[in-house]
Design an enzyme around this catalytic site. Structure first.
Site, PDB file in Angstrom:
ATOM      1  N   THR A   1       1.888  -7.568  -0.708  1.00  0.00           N
ATOM      2  CA  THR A   1       1.672  -7.910   0.636  1.00  0.00           C
ATOM      3  C   THR A   1       1.269  -9.740   0.513  1.00  0.00           C
ATOM      4  OG1 THR A   1      -0.024  -7.632   2.112  1.00  0.00           O
ATOM      5  CG2 THR A   1      -0.600  -7.532  -0.230  1.00  0.00           C
TER       6      THR A   1
ATOM      7  N   GLU B   1       0.948  -1.262   0.511  1.00  0.00           N
ATOM      8  CA  GLU B   1       0.165  -0.129  -0.030  1.00  0.00           C
ATOM      9  C   GLU B   1       1.081   1.435   0.016  1.00  0.00           C
ATOM     10  OE1 GLU B   1      -2.413  -0.200   3.667  1.00  0.00           O
ATOM     11  OE2 GLU B   1      -3.537   1.369   2.290  1.00  0.00           O
TER      12      GLU B   1
ATOM     13  N   ARG C   1      -4.274 -31.451  25.401  1.00  0.00           N
ATOM     14  CA  ARG C   1      -4.042 -29.618  25.597  1.00  0.00           C
ATOM     15  C   ARG C   1      -4.480 -28.785  24.638  1.00  0.00           C
ATOM     16  NH1 ARG C   1       2.690 -30.752  26.820  1.00  0.00           N
ATOM     17  NH2 ARG C   1       2.543 -31.395  28.609  1.00  0.00           N
TER      18      ARG C   1
ATOM     19  N   ARG D   1      -1.879  -8.258  10.149  1.00  0.00           N
ATOM     20  CA  ARG D   1      -2.769  -7.946  11.990  1.00  0.00           C
ATOM     21  C   ARG D   1      -4.488  -6.719  11.343  1.00  0.00           C
ATOM     22  NH1 ARG D   1       1.871  -5.833  14.415  1.00  0.00           N
ATOM     23  NH2 ARG D   1       3.615  -6.379  13.451  1.00  0.00           N
TER      24      ARG D   1
ATOM     25  N   ASP E   1       0.212 -10.318   3.262  1.00  0.00           N
ATOM     26  CA  ASP E   1      -1.238 -10.574   4.134  1.00  0.00           C
ATOM     27  C   ASP E   1      -2.613 -10.886   3.377  1.00  0.00           C
ATOM     28  OD1 ASP E   1      -0.425 -10.514   7.060  1.00  0.00           O
ATOM     29  OD2 ASP E   1      -0.315  -8.130   7.092  1.00  0.00           O
TER      30      ASP E   1
ATOM     31  N   ARG F   1       7.343 -15.406   6.561  1.00  0.00           N
ATOM     32  CA  ARG F   1       7.462 -14.596   5.952  1.00  0.00           C
ATOM     33  C   ARG F   1       8.706 -15.101   4.704  1.00  0.00           C
ATOM     34  NH1 ARG F   1       5.855  -9.131   7.762  1.00  0.00           N
ATOM     35  NH2 ARG F   1       5.839  -8.764   5.047  1.00  0.00           N
TER      36      ARG F   1
END
Lengths: 342, 342, 342, 342
Positions: free
Chosen positions: C126, C103, C163, C172, C128, C275
């Site tokens: 990106t 961006e 567990r 994010r 993400d 990443r």
């Protein structure tokens, strides 16, 4: 001859390969039949027995975990524990037992075999590789491979950013996984439980690495501790540096490095990822051979012993010998790795 | 002190890790300088020297191949070979040489060291694991891992189709890769060069496997040969069965199985895929330690020796001891695997 | 024609594949020459130019990171930023610029192209996957693959222990990695930043999972936040629940689950591992094609545009269109995954 | 409502993920019950039905193959095929059928649905990605990933030896796997069935590659054919070049390259390794969503349709549209890759 099999303690890739090796050889070569006890010693204690034959072990070789389940139950601490086990073995018409597990599981096998006449053979299992009397235990190679692959991937980021990368790996009492994966991954600092670390020294390595090339990768065993500080806490109380440590040593160390060097630091905590999934080829080979040799020990009536790797040979050693003390990283070996620090 | 380094023979993951270990420890701990010779003994013969310092070995740990190149040149067969090598070492001011390679490369090092006073230390390398005097050589674990992963994937197809799956793996003279990957991958037949195989027996195993569960996986070393036949040919001439074999034993065996059992058979030939790419964590650990110990041998003036793995220790052995005879698969070990056949 | 190339923002597997695609096609098909600017816009701002030719891009396809380096420098905020960039481009005789980034990096390219007449083409990046106007961005598939493999491995432990296993993954502002890896890995709960989660609901899923089969796996994006609480803090101050949160949401959630359900919970924080390293085949294919089409846009003089994936086609869209708003997870898509929760 | 499910045709990673998606959503959201038919249409034809409920689909997401088995049986060619299927569906009280398979399996579903009033929904499956009307089919990404990893490993050898490396990958009629893996792996030549290749041109690329850098990697789809020759034979008869071709095009091409260029060439034949093992994250995502949307189509009574991927959306298309013609590699797309040849 009917043989009982159980797996105890923490998860470890290769457990199923052992079970398969025992059953395949036992059935095909010796004509034995098998009974599995569920969830380690708990199954023997509570009489939870399941049939274990060749169809039951088909396809399990590459699978992590254990088809028999596991627990940390110690039958010697249970009321009438030994008697109940003996009764359950008798009820299931089990003539001998193969116990696959770590220090605790094998310790029970040694006691039952030595003091109470329950014929047990042990197969050593610890992902941390910290059991004496054997060169390696299965699961360790898999864990080292997973940690090394993670470190490999972090190098990319280290190259293009100015961030210190901290990787926390397994190893509460012994630093074998940290040492092997750190060396194989080309880490710039390796911290192990066997030697308390000096945070200032770590920061000096971090800074010298930045000067020489690019961002450093710090591998730290979960049980590693700072020299001049307290044990690492997870309960929110303050340590002697005045820090609250809700998380493990990796997160703590990253913050200390940030505070002292002014460089950003990020943490990777692999956790249980290291002990899951399919075993490496080496671990399958080792686990399979452990299984084949364990059933040979049963056939030979060689009880109270466990199988162990020495070089490329599988040998038998008294269980007590293997569980007497933790196999920690030799200081000389750790020093050998030091040439790559900083 | 200036030390020469060269890598000879076939590709093998871990070569770069050895070079890095030698240079990092040599420079940092002993203050040595280094010269690389290009393409194995050919570089020493032709005086093709390149500088080798710490920046040159940065980032090479995870990379397959060798930054120094390789060849199969034997300088002892070249005219004035020894004299030319001595001249080139003198010209490059090289005081000692570390030769990393297999039987041939190490054999030259032994001769130069023993008969001509050229101070050489050897580092053993063979992806086939067929060198005596060392438990393992680096590259082998990587190759076994790759072959095992391929076998794992074939199980899926074996489960859902009625096809026999034949996998040809490396191993011209020794069946270590076939044995280890076959055992780790859960193969139903493993064929190695050490024992000529009986095609009828293979077909019997294939058919019993079909009856018991699903389609079988047959792992065959490239050097495996049928009992009652000729060596496998690649040149188009006819073998004693009257077949033309343009391809390897894998393709040949698949056709034989089809012909005799009437079941479809398919072949996978992994080829050089097994010797390329990043080394496994185990191989990086072993190769790095070989490098560290080789430069120690140089420092100790312990020439004519090579480093070797014994259990978890790195030791030194006379090169001649290691190259005297091929380390083939012990018949007992092969028999141990037989419980999984069929 | 001389073309400048730069990479900005965070690390992302595939950057090198883009650079290679641009240079290979630009040189071979259009006869262009290339200049790289180091560390994103910083290099253009400070005139840090490096030659970029075919030898420079050899062997970089499978390598993570970026050979040109990266930074988050925004030249529009620097004094005389635009003028300095124009001067540096003129000095380097660069006629057009390809900016590869997210961006921010693309926003600068749009402004320079639209308002200041600097001919720019964009390539979206990106990890993400949260950029509008393109079906996928490279790096995302690699990250999803790494997270999925980790989840796969955790299933083993989930099967044999009681567990709860919490995995914190990247994301994010958008939950694409959590959603895809959670679905691909068979997670029992997936938490994304787009919808605040209800800890009580999470605990209900955890408990229903325990009843149905075995221990649950909870995948949580790093930016996910509890419904009735504050943002997750990393600075040691107390949140509205009265907890100190030194670590991320994964560690926090594990503790909440332990507190509320009484079950043990363990956390894996993959961090930068997601990443780094070699790009997946899909990402290499996408990144390479982005590079090939970006240089075509330059040839066509189609500036102010960026390349984008639509189905299997590469198209060009105005950069502004792509950066106008974040591509977040569609509530319907998230709801679709809900069938696997609990 | 009771829904039948069957899987037909060749092996393909992701089949189990589809089945799981169908059953989980069908049971939990719509309250359906399910019946599996064994071995594709054969099970429907012979009335071999098995129960299919949520416990039956637990843990199958990451597993290759199909829990329902598969076959290539075409019931339309069987005597009273349609009648027998209708009877078996009635007997099993099945109201609708989901058929997962390739061109043949779906073609049957289209006919049964369109001409005989059997309510069928299709899910497309082809590892070769050659089905029209959908951007991708599951299994393809996994196969490309495996082939790419193999090519990656071969680069190491290509760098250090002077050997041409030929990799034969799947693709009888369409070159998608060759194109994607060749591009992702950085191959120097990619040969696909859609365009007959010129062996002289291949040799020219091979030689130019040797001059430019190091040894070339040639990726060839199994269905690729030489321009000026015959189809590649596997039966030992002579082709129009006078060669006997017992093996596939890969082995044949390697020999041709050796003969014409004088360079050594080696072949890797991946075979069924490409279609086995765990599906990639992308394929699990796609297959799971195909399953979820297929059961939605059943609920909507939208029969004669199959689910398909368009961009990131799952849509429904008439089965006939998808099976009308093979989706082959667009010449333009192949030309795009040409910049990397040689």
């Amino acid at each position: 001859m009917r043989v009982g099999v159980l797996t105890g303690g923490g998860d470890c890739p290769g457990l199923n390969a052992v079970i398969r090796g025992i059953v395949r050889k036992g059935v095909q070569e010796y004509g034995y039949t098998f009974t599995g006890f569920r969830d380690g010693w708990r199954g023997a204690l509570e009489g939870h027995a399941v049939p274990l034959d060749i169809p039951a072990v088909r396809g399990i070789l590459p699978r992590g975990g254990t088809i028999l389940g596991s627990s940390r139950t110690n039958p010697l601490r249970a009321e009438h524990g030994v008697r109940r086990i003996k009764e359950n073995l008798a009820k299931a018409e089990v003539d001998a037992l193969v116990a696959i597990g770590g220090e605790d599981t094998l310790g029970v096998a040694a006691t039952l075999s030595g003091e109470y006449g329950v014929p047990c053979v042990g197969v050593p299992k610890t992902i941390d590789n910290d059991l004496s009397a054997t060169d390696y235990t299965f699961g360790f190679d898999t864990a080292v491979g997973i940690a090394t692959e993670a470190i490999d991937r972090l190098h990319t980021t280290a190259e293009s950013h100015m961030r210190v990368l901290v990787v926390e790996v397994m190893g509460r009492h012994a630093g074998w996984i940290a040492l092997h994966s750190g060396l194989a991954g080309g880490a710039n600092v390796i911290l192990i439980p066997e030697q308390r670390f000096d945070v200032e020294q770590v920061c000096a390595w971090v800074e010298s690495r930045f000067r020489a090339t690019y961002a450093p990768i710090v591998v730290v065993a979960e049980g590693a501790m700072p020299k001049d500080g307290d044990v690492v806490l997870k309960d929110g109380s303050r340590d002697s540096f005045g820090h609250v440590r809700l998380s493990g040593v990796g997160e703590w160390l990253a913050k200390e490095i940030e505070r002292r060097t002014g460089k950003e630091a990020r943490t990777t905590v692999l956790g249980h990822v290291q002990r899951g999934g399919t075993p490496s080829a080496f671990d399958r080979w080792l686990a399979t051979r452990f299984g084949l040799h364990a059933i040979d020990a049963v056939r030979d009536g060689d009880f109270g012993k466990m199988v162990a790797l020495r070089g490329t040979k599988i040998v038998r050693v008294p269980i007590a010998e293997a569980t007497a003390r933790l196999k920690t990283v030799d200081p000389e070996l750790y020093a050998e790795a030091g040439v790559f620090f900083g």
